[in-house]
Design a protein around this motif. Structure first.
Motif, PDB file in Angstrom:
ATOM      1  N   LYS A  81      39.810  69.479   8.444  1.00 52.91           N
ATOM      2  CA  LYS A  81      39.466  70.153   7.183  1.00 52.91           C
ATOM      3  C   LYS A  81      40.093  69.387   6.037  1.00 52.91           C
ATOM      4  CE  LYS A  81      39.954  74.654   4.864  1.00 52.91           C
ATOM      5  NZ  LYS A  81      40.066  76.103   5.100  1.00 52.91           N
ATOM      6  N   ASP A 121      40.119  79.937   8.837  1.00 51.21           N
ATOM      7  CA  ASP A 121      40.148  80.055   7.376  1.00 51.21           C
ATOM      8  C   ASP A 121      41.215  81.051   6.900  1.00 51.21           C
ATOM      9  OD1 ASP A 121      39.630  79.818   4.726  1.00 51.21           O
ATOM     10  OD2 ASP A 121      37.533  80.427   4.814  1.00 51.21           O
ATOM     11  N   GLY A 136      43.110  80.785   4.354  1.00 53.05           N
ATOM     12  CA  GLY A 136      43.442  80.454   2.967  1.00 53.05           C
ATOM     13  C   GLY A 136      43.761  81.660   2.088  1.00 53.05           C
TER      14      GLY A 136
HETATM   15 MG    MG Z   1      39.539  79.395   2.815  1.00 52.59          MG
END
Ligand code: MG
Ligand code: ADP
Ligand code: MG
Length: 546
Positions: A219, A335, A337
């Motif tokens: 990523k 994910d 984040g």
């Molecule tokens: Mg994210």
């Protein structure tokens, strides 16, 4: 075929073939020999500074880190005094992974070898009361049969074997691997394959660690785009959290490094696509999953959430799109984040974060909230897997966020005949508007939720060990991602200048190898075995001879 289509076909076939050559555990076939040759153990004199490192304690070296654990177990086998303890350890670990039908037999065998005072390998350090209880319960074959004995075993090893182990060549060998693990990595160690998806700050590509042949996902976070959109905090939070969690239900971070343009997170490759794609795009005429399949994914997601919550992390962005399938059809959360970590002593947080249509009422009302927001999003996700539509919006409906929020706060959810009574009850329990009455995480676990009638057929012990067969196995020749041309390109970022402060942040981010996944990779791909050579008995290998 147009050029875009052709590009996808070529990229897919390179990627599928790299993947195929590693799947069978034959990673060495597709290794880059020159890069592999650079993975060499240093002479022991170069590792002495690692000897007293405070983080290299017994649980870290001998229990959590796979290479340290292997070397410690080799040491136990070689020592007459510890061989029974070493045998018992292997035996109880095998028991935990055994099929339920095999357990009574495996239990009896373990009891005969280690719990019977007449046996050659009797473990005298076990407390009498614990021995008696195990003997009494052995025929039931319960999953936790050896839990108490294992605790005593590990305490015994820490007190008696660990101090001596540190004086041996096995421990020196573990320091050599620690040294190798601490070397920096850069892009030259990785070979990129096709783009798998697009994130907010850059692309995610399949990639291969050239020295071992192991496949990963890379990523990329574009440095300038991060700076322009104030993404530093989110990037470091995502990295820190990914490096901290170790669960088979959450993607694992193996490396963090930088290139001239990007920050890179190298993590578990999830080949099977995301759940959103499977709900809607695999069979467009018949979207959604049969209930058993949705229940299987929900159960695995619960294991992932439980691990996050036990580590005081709120995920906040659970949705089908963020749940990814691997080759075998198991799922992991990805994910992270938007996740937050609650410091010790603080049990609530505030802040608007998540995806419209998934966020819990208390979060939308700007109140303080805790882990329970993740069980609301779990309810929305389960609903969507069954109904192929969110509970608060119709498919393709153009609706403002304000209206979605109003529905979440005030409207009851409607259930079609696709839901069984148990499934509907679970959705209602998870999407309870008041967090106090919501199904979820209590007393540091999800026991109540796991006991819900919807999960009646789930064997949680085997599920947690990765031993339950998935209801759907992705086709190894299919790439479950959009065509490359549909992924879309990024525009170049203009008007951003990087300075010293930025560079300090990038250096901090690029911490290199993450110990546990790095060691797993070395073991799994055979590199550990190739480097861990001892020579004739009684001789000291040259690299360990001071
Ligand atoms: Mg994210
Ligand atoms: P962002 O935080 O910017 O949204 P994501 O982590 O969601 O980025 O990644 C973007 C896309 O890349 C995902 O939607 C998915 O298609 C793909 N992707 C992300 N992680 C992986 C992975 N570990 N394996 C395979 N594909 C992935
Ligand atoms: Mg995303």
């Amino acid at each position: 075929m147009d050029i875009g289509g052709l590009e996808t076909v070529v990229a897919n076939s390179a990627y599928v073939s790299a993947r195929g050559s590693t799947d069978a555990g034959a990673a060495s076939v597709s290794r880059d020999r020159k890069m592999r040759a650079r993975l060499q153990l240093p002479h022991i004199t170069r590792c002495e500074h690692l000897r007293g490192r405070p983080d290299l304690d017994f649980p870290t070296v001998c229990l959590r880190q796979p290479i340290g654990k292997r070397l410690f177990q080799q040491f136990l086998e070689e020592q007459e005094t510890f061989a029974p303890a070493g045998g018992l350890w292997k035996s109880v670990e095998a028991y935990a992974a055994a099929e339920e039908s095999d357990r009574p037999r495996a239990a009896q065998e373990t009891v005969n070898r280690f719990f019977d005072s007449a046996a050659e390998t009797f473990c005298a350090f076990l407390e009498e009361a614990a021995v008696a209880r195990v003997k009494e319960d052995a025929r039931h074959g319960r999953a936790d049969l050896f839990q108490e004995a294992e605790g005593q075993l590990l305490r015994h090893l820490e007190a008696r074997a660990w101090p001596g182990f540190k004086e041996t060549l096995f421990f020196s060998r573990s320091l050599q691997f620690k040294w190798l693990e601490g070397q920096s990595v850069s892009e030259e160690w990785f070979l990129d394959f096709r783009v798998l998806g697009k994130g907010g700050f850059g692309e995610v590509c399949a990639c291969q660690m050239r020295a071992t042949g192991k496949m990963y996902a890379n990523k990329k976070l574009n440095k300038k785009r991060l700076k322009k959109r104030n993404g530093y905090e989110a990037a470091i939070v995502e990295k820190r959290i990914l490096a901290k969690v170790h669960s088979r239900f959450i993607v694992t971070l193996a490396y963090a490094f930088q290139t001239k343009l990007d920050l890179c997170l190298v993590m578990t490759l999830m080949n099977g696509g995301d759940l959103r794609y499977h709900v809607y795009n695999v069979d467009e005429k018949n979207p959604g999953f049969p209930e058993p399949r949705a229940v299987f994914y929900t159960a695995q997601i619960i294991c992932g959430l439980e691990h996050l919550h036990q580590n005081r992390i709120i995920y906040r962005d659970l949705k089908p799109e963020n749940v990814l399938l691997d080759d075998a059809g198991h799922v992991r959360l990805s994910d992270l984040g938007l996740a937050v970590e609650l410091p010790e002593g603080k049990d609530k947080t505030k802040g608007y974060a998540g995806t419209p249509g998934f966020m819990a009422p208390e979060l939308l009302k700007n109140e303080e909230y805790d882990w329970s927001v993740d069980y609301f999003t779990l309810g929305v996700t389960l609903y969507e897997m069954i109904e192929a539509k969110g509970p608060f919006r119709c498919r393709g409906e153009k609706v403002e966020n304000k209206e979605v929020t109003r529905r979440i706060l005030h409207d009851p959810v409607k259930y079609s005949e696709k839901f069984s009574a148990a499934c509907r009850a679970a959705c209602e329990g998870l999407m309870a508007k008041d967090p106090a009455g919501r199904l979820g995480f209590r007393d540091n676990q999800c026991a109540q939720l796991k006991g819900h009638p919807l999960f009646q057929k789930v064997n949680w012990g085997r599920l947690e060990a990765g031993l339950v067969e998935p209801p759907f196995v992705p086709d190894p020749k299919t790439v479950y991602a959009k065509d490359i041309s549909e992924v879309g390109a990024f525009s170049t970022v203009k008007g951003v200048v990087l300075d010293e402060q930025d560079r300090a942040f990038y250096d901090d981010f690029s911490s290199g190898n993450i110990p546990i996944p790095w060691q797993e990779e070395m073991v799994e791909t055979g590199v550990f075995g190739e480097l861990n050579v001892w020579g004739a008995k009684g001789t000291v290998p040259r690299d360990l001879d001071p």
